[in-house]
Structures are given as structure tokens and as C-alpha cells.
Design a protein around this motif. Structure first.
Motif, PDB file in Angstrom:
ATOM      1  N   THR A 105      -9.174  46.768  13.150  1.00 19.86           N
ATOM      2  CA  THR A 105      -8.503  47.653  12.183  1.00 19.86           C
ATOM      3  C   THR A 105      -7.674  46.903  11.150  1.00 19.86           C
ATOM      4  O   THR A 105      -7.288  47.488  10.141  1.00 19.86           O
ATOM      5  CB  THR A 105      -7.540  48.614  12.911  1.00 19.86           C
ATOM      6  N   GLY A 106      -7.360  45.631  11.403  1.00 22.56           N
ATOM      7  CA  GLY A 106      -6.482  44.952  10.444  1.00 22.56           C
ATOM      8  C   GLY A 106      -6.753  43.463  10.368  1.00 22.56           C
ATOM      9  O   GLY A 106      -7.284  42.856  11.312  1.00 22.56           O
TER      10      GLY A 106
ATOM     11  N   GLU B  13      -7.652  47.572  17.762  1.00 23.55           N
ATOM     12  CA  GLU B  13      -6.864  48.679  18.314  1.00 23.55           C
ATOM     13  C   GLU B  13      -7.744  49.719  18.990  1.00 23.55           C
ATOM     14  O   GLU B  13      -8.885  49.956  18.584  1.00 23.55           O
ATOM     15  CB  GLU B  13      -6.086  49.394  17.195  1.00 23.55           C
TER      16      GLU B  13
ATOM     17  N   ARG C  69      -3.512  47.221  21.828  1.00 20.15           N
ATOM     18  CA  ARG C  69      -3.717  46.372  20.647  1.00 20.15           C
ATOM     19  C   ARG C  69      -3.872  44.913  21.078  1.00 20.15           C
ATOM     20  O   ARG C  69      -3.106  44.420  21.904  1.00 20.15           O
ATOM     21  CB  ARG C  69      -2.529  46.486  19.691  1.00 20.15           C
TER      22      ARG C  69
ATOM     23  N   PRO D   5       3.038  45.830  12.065  1.00 17.77           N
ATOM     24  CA  PRO D   5       1.725  46.217  11.530  1.00 17.77           C
ATOM     25  C   PRO D   5       1.641  46.031  10.013  1.00 17.77           C
ATOM     26  O   PRO D   5       0.542  45.898   9.468  1.00 17.77           O
ATOM     27  CB  PRO D   5       1.594  47.687  11.927  1.00 17.77           C
TER      28      PRO D   5
ATOM     29  N   PRO E  87      -5.197  46.823   6.257  1.00 22.18           N
ATOM     30  CA  PRO E  87      -6.181  47.647   6.981  1.00 22.18           C
ATOM     31  C   PRO E  87      -7.608  47.274   6.567  1.00 22.18           C
ATOM     32  O   PRO E  87      -7.876  47.028   5.397  1.00 22.18           O
ATOM     33  CB  PRO E  87      -5.852  49.069   6.551  1.00 22.18           C
ATOM     34  N   THR E  88      -8.483  47.226   7.577  1.00 23.10           N
ATOM     35  CA  THR E  88      -9.897  46.959   7.280  1.00 23.10           C
ATOM     36  C   THR E  88     -10.664  48.252   7.110  1.00 23.10           C
ATOM     37  O   THR E  88     -11.799  48.245   6.643  1.00 23.10           O
ATOM     38  CB  THR E  88     -10.565  46.212   8.447  1.00 23.10           C
ATOM     39  N   GLY E  89     -10.060  49.373   7.533  1.00 26.10           N
ATOM     40  CA  GLY E  89     -10.779  50.643   7.538  1.00 26.10           C
ATOM     41  C   GLY E  89     -11.691  50.805   8.731  1.00 26.10           C
ATOM     42  O   GLY E  89     -12.361  51.817   8.881  1.00 26.10           O
TER      43      GLY E  89
ATOM     44  N   THR F  44     -13.170  51.638  12.311  1.00 25.16           N
ATOM     45  CA  THR F  44     -12.896  52.651  13.324  1.00 25.16           C
ATOM     46  C   THR F  44     -13.903  52.482  14.460  1.00 25.16           C
ATOM     47  O   THR F  44     -14.918  51.813  14.304  1.00 25.16           O
ATOM     48  CB  THR F  44     -13.047  54.086  12.778  1.00 25.16           C
TER      49      THR F  44
END
Lengths: 609, 609
Positions: free
Chosen positions: A307-308, A319, A324, A399, A404-406, A408
Motif C-alpha cells: 500500500t505504500g 497492510e 503492517r 504513515p 500511497p501506491t493505491g 489493494t
């Protein structure tokens, strides 16, 4: 600090004690006898190091029913008073006699001690008389006090030693009856509860305060309330400390003493309070070019999403729920190569105050290089080198360091981090427990010892009161099967789920590298425990392990060892189960060994027998 | 061999047991539970390895005062009988119960055991009932026998375990009252005498027969005299064995069993007798290009002459009186580099017979390459890798291998080799003791434990009855101060003199590198011991150490550590002193560390904490 606590020559010991901030030492005679420094030179060296000499310990068996022996002992005392004069020390410890010729009559004993006290007084010195728990005649502190009282000699007082008092079940509340000026010296030692000969217990298994089972704050409180005006001296005979780096042992000792003082009703030091911790922020794994992609693949199969990406470092955030994991390709390489737990991050509302406490307790506070947009994060080094971060997960917290990588993922039902388990070198096992309890304010959750396939393994949990943070420390007693190259000292991260069977189904569907559990295990489980047939079938089908404690039950599964020494666990706690499934550790270890033998993994041991 | 004796997975353990020549195993349930082999497959694997399964050990706490628990235990028993049927084993061990709900009434206990025996009998199986020394109700073998007698059930008999019997002071002479066919199983374990909780003693400190303090030959003699027809099984719970190479432990175990059988009044094996040994022939030091000349120089200063050169190898013979040292520049390099004791040679009239005994006791017999004119010499490898030569010093013996150089020296009064002291890896300390006692027929001279500057050191002498051969084995408990690079695990050769003061004078005149002893040592000695003033002055002047035992006294001196891990000692025994001056070990070690720090010697430790 008694020199007997530390490893090395007298020179090594003094340097270590001074380095850790002690301001005085008890000199044990064997250390002086083996030293090339004459007593006066030793005194000068100590002064140079800022160390006083608070006590000299030459005496065993002063009193004797044999008049010739008693007379010879007084001659020996005179010679030792000469040494003390050169050392500039005025207090000598005399332990209750243990020899067969020990005086058994209190009046005679009083007379012999008074004669020795006369000699001491002539030199401006004094005798601190201590009841050894295994003394032939005097073995309790109150008996030693009766003798000192009867002698009523200004140069004869008591030395109280917490081990000798508490190992015999003595009541420190009784110290109130002793005038403070008759308390000449105080020695502090903790110990685990062991059912063995008290002499062997004392000589091999003492620990620094806070590392054992004795209530040292209460003991010390009673001594101080009685008006004891002298130094607090640690006298700890311990097989491990005897052979460990004395500089490190001395820091452990000083941390123990600081934590003990902070636990008094009125803390004379006013340490910053232990931080309130609210759970795991993340666990950071150090990875390299091979293990990084491998672990990323496994995290994906476990239902995590990438996610990041860290703003300034080669660090990925993965995550799932509140679980995490960071994969850090820029951390220093571990000795084993592959992968290792580099850091655990716990959530604290006030990282700066927490770091101040850590620093006050001699924890190495680590410098953090921080980019412009990066959040405040305090870090200290634990005894095994693991970095402990104190961090905030909120919008202004850590955080924010990640873009953010987007990414999911569907997830597999993991809700957070249940615990992190770190194998400790045996030499720093007790040190590590004290570190986490004192620096982070975690509570001891009790220990266990398991006869694992490659040797005994001791472990203990340390937790926050609400169990939001659980850390498991383990160590191999002696060594850990170094004949087998397929057996590394493992580390693992355990994630929580509310439905382990559903999670296991999802993980298997995703091709996660779950550890195979032998059918024999479930056959035995069925014979041992009355389980719901459907649950038993699910356990068999998915290779899940099971345990119960007084309160509830526990379901868990493991992955294979993935890279280096790291693997993952997934756990479900039912009805308040509070353990870690230690009973299943041997099954897990044997399965890990087989899996690594099958893949040819495992670096050959470099240690020779 | 009980699988619980060995380290590793069940697969590792079986391979080790078979490799050492065992023909059967006791399978401990946890080993099976963690194994991927179904019981029938395990039976097949054992058969392939030539191993029978003589006993299965699943049971703790069979009886119970709670009817529901008792019923559940019988259900559990049924499940385990299924496992046993697949394993092809007919005897199950049931230990006396230790739980709080253990039955306390002999009639009730008899009834519950009989019910279990009924179940066993239905399957053609039988129960061997064993009194655990810490059983809640049944804790002595004679109590277990009363219960078995009362049950009078063909499927219920006794398991005798030497630890449980002898730790409680039980009298094995009583076995004569038991019919041999009621002795279903026999477990053998030795142990050191320890004053501690018997359960902890049993679980952590058992040893193989001959390694501890119990009289196992007498015990076994009584069991066999009672008509016991079954296997001799070793059941040894030991923290060291649990983590050591199982192949090696299994050989140690088999050697122990062979030596035990040979110690019976009628030796069923007819081992060749232990060789008569007549003293040290020589000690061989492995040297390299640097340490060779350095040691030659020191031997010269100690009064030795280089008297011989080996006919075919780069080996020098140095002699003084009956003290002989070989410097071998062709021996395999030791791990430490520098120098090390490569071999000790003891004089035997019949080297070939001695080697036959060694081979029968599983000692690795080493091949010797021999030139045309070279003498017969048998060699076996000790557990630490030291070669033990059995040799003759006469005209037809090993000296014939050397061409005389004509070298002579004035000498310094050394008359022979008093002892050789070899530091052992801790894991093979007990193995080494048994090796020398069984293979060479040496006697245990008693052990000591010293709190040395770098950790506890355990040592024991093994000797011939006439003390012509003395060997001292020592080991560091845990590790040996690996924080200090200046502290190697030492080895030394001690030479005898009849006048240590004169010898010391000669050595100092020759510039021998004698170890400096602190003045504090002699000040303390003067305070402790009534010594003749002239002797005390001599001790001070020459830096000599002193000890006494019940019989006599001991004077000794050390050299500095010379190369690698080797140093020399010179000793004088007075009035039958029989020890090794262990009390002075800490002084020697501290002085060695200082000397090596001063010269910058000592290789850095490669072990990380």
C-alpha cells in the motif's frame, strides 16, 4: 557493584563498573589476590575511575570452636585489616560460618565477633555481619541481628543480603526493629524460584533485581524505612554473567538498579513514566535482493497489499487490517543474510517522552535520519540489536512517510499483529526481559521451558496490560543444535484472525507456503482432547495446531521458514487464551527442519564443536 | 536406546541409534507426534535400519480419583494401543501418576491398572508399570511391585529404572524377590549426585552409565540375577545430549553400555582387558613454521635437549630425564593455528591388545603410516580429536624411530611428565571422561569446579592407580569469556621436579618465560597458611604457587601461553599430594590474560553474541 558479578580480571571489572556509571564497588578477595596492583595502587586506580571501595570481602569462617583456629583467624583478620587500610575501605563483610567447627553457642559467637570487632575498631574499621542462608549455626537475618544486638559493639553491625533473607522466607518487615545505624551494608540480588540446595541456588542462579521472582522494591523499602544510610550494592553470582562481556553486564546491572529505585513508593530518580502503548504499528523486516521479492510474494499470498512506498528509503509498506509489515531493502545486512526482523514499532502517544525514559534507563537511543515530510519516530536498540520504534500511526504519524501506491488486496481475514517472537542469545535472555519490562513498561507474562528437538528452549512473553502489545523472547539453553545446518535461530511475526479455519482456507487457495503438520499430531490431539468433530476435521484438513489454557483455547498455523530466519504465524485466540501454543513448538521445529532439509536451505554452521 | 536421549527429529535419532550399533529403540510419544511417518511406516523404517521397537512411552497419569478422567484415560489408552499395533510393539510404559488427582489408595490403584491391563491383554499387549521418584502416591520401586503383585495380572509387570530406584536410595538387592517374568522392562541411567529437586535432577542431569555417581554394574547385576530377560535400554534426559550431534551421542551411549556389560561379574562380551599403562612416553605438539622454533627455544630454556630427529617425518624429539616432547611440523594444522597438543603417548607393554580394546569400545583407531625401521604404535582418537598413542619406550619401541642428534643439555631438574591437561568442548566433557576410563582403564580422580575469571571451569583428573599417568580434563560451563580475544581454551603439559625452588632458579637463569605471580597472592598465602618463612620467601622470589590437600602439599609454576593455546607447568608433589592446584587456577588465568594483552597476542573471537 560487587566485582564478583562481572567477568574478567579486576581491571576489566572496574572499567566496566565505572563505564556503566557505578560510583562504588565491593572488592572480592580473589579478584585482588589475582591482581598485580598492590592494594594502595588499586585504591588509586578506583579513584581515577570515580569508584569508591565500599566493602572488602575476605572472610569465610571467622568463628571456630577450636581455640587455635579461632586465634589463627584473628591473625588473618589483622592481615586483612592491613590490606583494607591500604585500600582505604573501612567496612569488612564477615559471613556466618559454614565450617564444621562453626561456633554453635550464641554467647561464644558474640564473644568471638566482639573480639574481631575490637581489632577492627582499633583500626577505625567495622564489621558487617551477614547470615548466609546455609550457615552452620546462623542462617537467618534475625539470628544474625540477635548476635549483633547481644554484642552491642559500635564496630559490629549487620549486612543484609536480599537473597539470604528472601530465599529463606525471611520477613523484611522485621527490619523496622533494627536501628538504621546498625545496618552497615546492603546487598541486593534477585533470583528465580528454584527448588534446589540453597547454596547452589545462590552461587549459580542469582539475577539482578527485577530479573527474578523476589519482591525487591518491597525489600528495599523496608531497609530504607529502617534508616539504612549506605550504598545499594549488587552482589549477583550468576554463571552467565561470569562469562559475558562485563561492560554489557554492568549496563544491565545499572538498568536494574535504576528500575528498582523507580519502583520505590517515592522514586528518588523521577524517571519519565513508562509510555502507554497502544499496539503494534508495524514490524520491519530487513531484506536483500533475493529475500525482498520472496517475502513480498508471500505477503501477497497471505492477503497483504503493498500500500505504500517510503518517500526517501527503499522501504515498502504492506497492510492487511491493522497488520503492517515493512520490507526494508536498505537496512544493514544481517549476519545470516537473507532476512531478519530489523525493528518492531509500537504505538505511543508521546514518542519523545518514551525515548527520554529509555535513555534514562541506559537504552541506546538511535539517531534517525529524517526527511522533510517525515514523522517523528523515536528508536532505541534492544539487547539483541532489534530496533524498537515508538511511533504514532495517526495522520500526522509514521504513515505520512509513505506515498500511497493505491494497491489493494482481498485479504485473508488478518486483523492485526498478535505478537512478535524474537530468539535471543542465551547470554542476554534475562537482560532482554528486563529491558522490555523497564524501558517499555511491559509486564512479565510468565515463562516456559520446552524440550524441543534441538535442545531446551526457554521463552517468556512480555505484554501490555491489555495485551495490545505482546512480545515473545526465547533462548536456547546451552546451544541450539549447531550440529544441524538446517536449524537457524528463528524469528517470527504472528498475525491475528477471528476465524483461523476461513483464513487457512484462503491462504491455501492463494498458495501460501504453509507448514505441513503431521497426521500423527492430530491423531494424538484426538486422543488427548475432547474436540468438536467438525473442528477436529478442520484442524486436520488445514494442518492447524491447537492448545488450551485455564481460560480458553488457541488455534494457530505457521508458514515455512521463508528467508534467512523469518517465518509467519497466524493465530486465533478463543475465550481469553493468554499463551502462545508453546506445547506445539517441538512439532513446528521438527517440521521446519524437514522443510528446510527438503529444499536444501540452511546455511552450514560455522561453529566447530 | 530411548529416542529421548538424542537430539534432532525422529529420523535423525533412528539413524544415529542404528549407526552406533543399537538393535532397538524406545519411542517417546513426542517424537512420533512430530513425525510425518505413520506408525506402520515408522515400524518399516526401523526394520530397514535393523532396529526393533522395544517400548512405547505415551503415558502420564493413567490413574485418577475422578471417574470421568479415569474413563477418558482408558479411552486414550485404547487409541494408543492402536498406535502400538501399527508400530508392532507390545510393551507400553505407564509411569506412576504425578497429578493432584492421582489415586492414593493401593486397592483402587490396583483396580485401575488391572482395567488398563485387561485392555492391553485384549490386544496381546502388556503394561510395564514404573515408579517415578516424584510420583504422587507411588514413588519407590517396591511400592510399584506391591501394586503389581496385588494385581496379579499377566499383562501387568514392572519397569525398573535405575535413576528412579537409586536417586531415592532404593536397594536393588530387593529385586531378588521379583520373579524374572514380572520384570517387563529395564531402563538404565546414571547421574551425578546433586542436592536438588529430584524431578529437575532427572529431567536435566541424567548421564549414560559410568558417567555419574551411581553403581550401575551392581544395579544391573541384581536385575539380571532376578532373571530379567529383556533388553537393556538407556533412558537419559540430559540438556547437553539434547542439543549435541546425535550420531556422536549415540556412540558415547553404546560405549557406555559396552563398558557397563564388561564391568559385570561375568562379562558377556569378553572385551580385551584394559591395558596396563606405565607412564607417559611423550607428548606431541603440532607446530608450524613460527611456533616450532619458538617452542624449541622455550624447551631449551626449560633444560630440554633436542636429542632425536624422526627418520621419515619432520618431528623433533626433546628430552630431559623421562620428560619427552615431540615437536611435529607435519601434523594437520589446528583450527587456532600456532600450536596445540596433537597427541599424548602412554606406555603400554602390549599396544596391539590395547588397540583391540579401544576398537571394541568404538574408539576410532587411527591408521599409522610406518617406515621400514619404525616401531609398532597403536593410536586412537579421543573425543576432542587428540590422538592417544599406546607405545613402548624400550629399545625396540618408538625411540627407534628417531635418529640421535647427539644433543645434550644441563637440564633443570625435570624428571618426567606429571600430567597433561586438555580443555574439552563442554558438549564432550562427560564423553571424554568415559572414553579415558573405559578405553584406557583410567580411574576417576574426582572433579572440581572453579569460578575462574572468564566463567566457571569444571575439571577432573583421570589416572592410573599408581598415578604414573595423570590426565586432567576441563571444560568451560556455558562458554569461556568469548568477549575477550586474549583468552584461548588452553592446553598444557606439566613436568615433575623433585625441587621446584632449584628448578625455578635454573629456569629464570636460562630466561624461560615464566608467568609472573602477583605479590598479593603471596600476601594472602602468608595470611592463610602457616608456612616456613624460608619457603614463603622462596615462593615469593620465584613466583611459585602453593596448595595443600589432606595428605600433602604442592608447589607449582607456569610459563606464559607460548604459542596458540599451549603452555607448560612444573610441579613438585610433597607427601603424596594428589591434586592439581585447582585453587590457583584463577590466579593463573588472570595472569595469562594480562601477559597476552601486554604482548597483543590472542586471536580475536569470531563468535558473535
Amino acid at each position: 557493584m560487587a566485582t564478583v558479578c562481572l567477568s574478567g580480571t579486576l581491571e576489566d571489572k572496574l572499567a566496566a563498573a565505572a563505564g556503566a556509571g557505578f560510583d562504588g564497588v565491593e572488592v572480592f578477595e580473589p579478584d585482588l589476590v589475582a591482581s598485580p596492583w598492590a592494594p594502595a595502587e588499586l585504591a588509586a586506580r578506583c579513584a581515577d575511575l570515580g569508584l569508591g571501595i565500599d566493602l572488602y570481602q575476605p572472610f569465610r569462617d571467622l568463628d571456630s570452636t577450636d581455640p587455635a583456629t579461632a586465634a589463627r583467624n584473628l591473625r588473618r583478620a589483622r592481615a586483612k585489616f592491613d590490606v583494607m587500610a591500604d585500600l582505604g575501605v573501612d567496612t569488612v563483610l564477615v559471613c556466618s560460618a559454614v565450617a564444621p567447627d562453626a561456633v554453635r553457642d550464641d554467647d561464644e559467637l558474640t564473644a568471638q565477633l566482639s573480639a574481631a570487632a575490637d581489632l577492627a575498631a582499633e583500626r577505625g574499621m567495622r564489621i558487617a555481619y551477614e547470615a548466609l542462608a546455609w550457615g552452620s549455626h546462623v542462617s537467618t537475618w534475625d539470628h544474625s541481628w540477635r548476635v549483633v544486638q547481644a554484642a552491642d559493639h559500635p564496630a559490629l553491625g549487620l549486612c543484609l543480603d536480599s537473597f539470604h533473607v528472601l530465599s529463606r522466607g525471611g520477613d523484611p518487615a522485621g527490619f523496622a526493629a533494627v536501628p538504621g545505624e546498625k545496618l552497615f551494608f546492603l546487598q541486593l540480588a534477585d533470583a528465580p524460584r528454584l527448588d534446589m540446595d540453597v547454596l547452589q541456588w545462590s552461587r549459580h542462579h542469582r539475577l539482578f533485581p527485577g530479573q527474578g521472582a523476589f519482591d525487591l522494591p518491597a525489600f528495599l523499602g523496608h531497609v530504607l524505612a529502617a534508616g539504612y544510610p549506605g550504598p545499594l550494592s549488587l552482589e549477583v553470582f550468576n554463571d552467565v554473567f561470569r562469562q559475558s562481556d562485563p561492560a554489557r553486564t554492568a549496563v544491565d546491572a545499572m538498568r536494574s538498579l535504576l528500575a528498582l529505585e523507580a519502583a520505590l513508593p517515592v522514586d528518588p530518580l523521577v524517571l519519565p513514566p513508562a509510555p502507554a502503548l497502544h499496539g503494534y504499528a508495524f514490524t520491519e523486516l530487513a531484506v536483500d535482493g533475493t529475500s525482498g521479492p520472496a517475502l513480498a510474494d508471500v505477503l501477497g499470498r497471505l492477503g497483504f497489499a503493498h500500500t505504500g512506498q517510503h518517500r526517501s528509503k527503499p522501504v515498502q509498506l504492506w497492510e492487511q487490517g491493522a497488520a503492517r509489515v515493512l520490507l526494508n531493502a536498505g537496512a544493514p545486512r544481517t549476519a545470516e543474510g537473507g532476512a531478519a526482523v530489523a525493528a518492531v514499532a509500537v504505538e505511543s502517544a508521546d514518542p519523545t517522552a518514551a525515548a527520554a525514559r529509555a535513555e534514562a534507563l541506559l537504552a541506546p537511543v538511535l539517531p534517525r535520519s529524517r526527511g522533510a515530510a517525515e514523522a517523528e519516530l523515536s528508536a532505541v536498540a534492544a539487547p539483541d540489536g532489534t530496533q524498537v520504534f515508538l511511533a504514532r500511526t495517526g495522520p500526522d504519524g509514521w504513515p505520512a512517510d509513505f506515498l500511497p501506491t493505491g494497491g489493494t488486496a482481498a485479504g485473508a481475514g488478518l486483523t492485526g499483529t498478535d505478537h512478535v517472537a524474537l530468539t535471543q542469545p542465551y547470554d542476554s535472555y534475562d537482560e532482554a526481559g528486563l529491558f522490555y519490562r523497564s524501558v517499555l513498561g511491559l509486564a512479565d507474562g510468565g515463562g516456559s521451558e520446552v524440550a524441543a528437538p534441538f535442545g531446551l528452549v526457554r521463552s517468556r512473553g512480555v505484554t501490555t496490560p491489555d495485551r495490545a502489545v505482546r512480545l515473545v523472547l526465547s533462548a536456547s539453553v546451552l546451544r541450539r543444535g549447531d550440529w544441524s545446518p538446517a536449524v537457524p535461530d528463528p524469528q517470527h511475526v504472528a498475525f491475528a484472525t477471528d476465524d483461523l479455519v476461513a483464513t487457512a482456507r484462503a491462504l491455501r487457495a492463494a498458495g501460501a507456503p504453509l507448514l505441513a503438520v503431521p497426521a500423527n499430531y492430530h491423531d494424538d490431539l484426538a486422543a488427548r482432547v475432547d474436540l468438536d468433530p467438525q473442528l477436529l476435521a478442520d484442524l486436520r484438513e488445514h494442518g492447524l495446531l491447537h492448545d488450551t489454557d485455564a481460560g480458553g483455547s488457541f488455534l494457530h498455523l505457521y508458514t515455512e521458514v521463508l528467508a534467512g530466519r523469518v517465518f509467519f504465524e497466524v493465530v486465533q485466540r478463543l475465550s481469553g487464551y493468554d499463551g502462545y501454543g508453546a506445547v506445539n513448538t517441538p512439532v513446528r521445529m521438527a517440521a521446519h527442519r524437514r522443510a528446510r532439509q527438503a529444499t536444501g536451505a540452511g546455511t552450514p554452521s560455522t561453529r566447530s564443536r
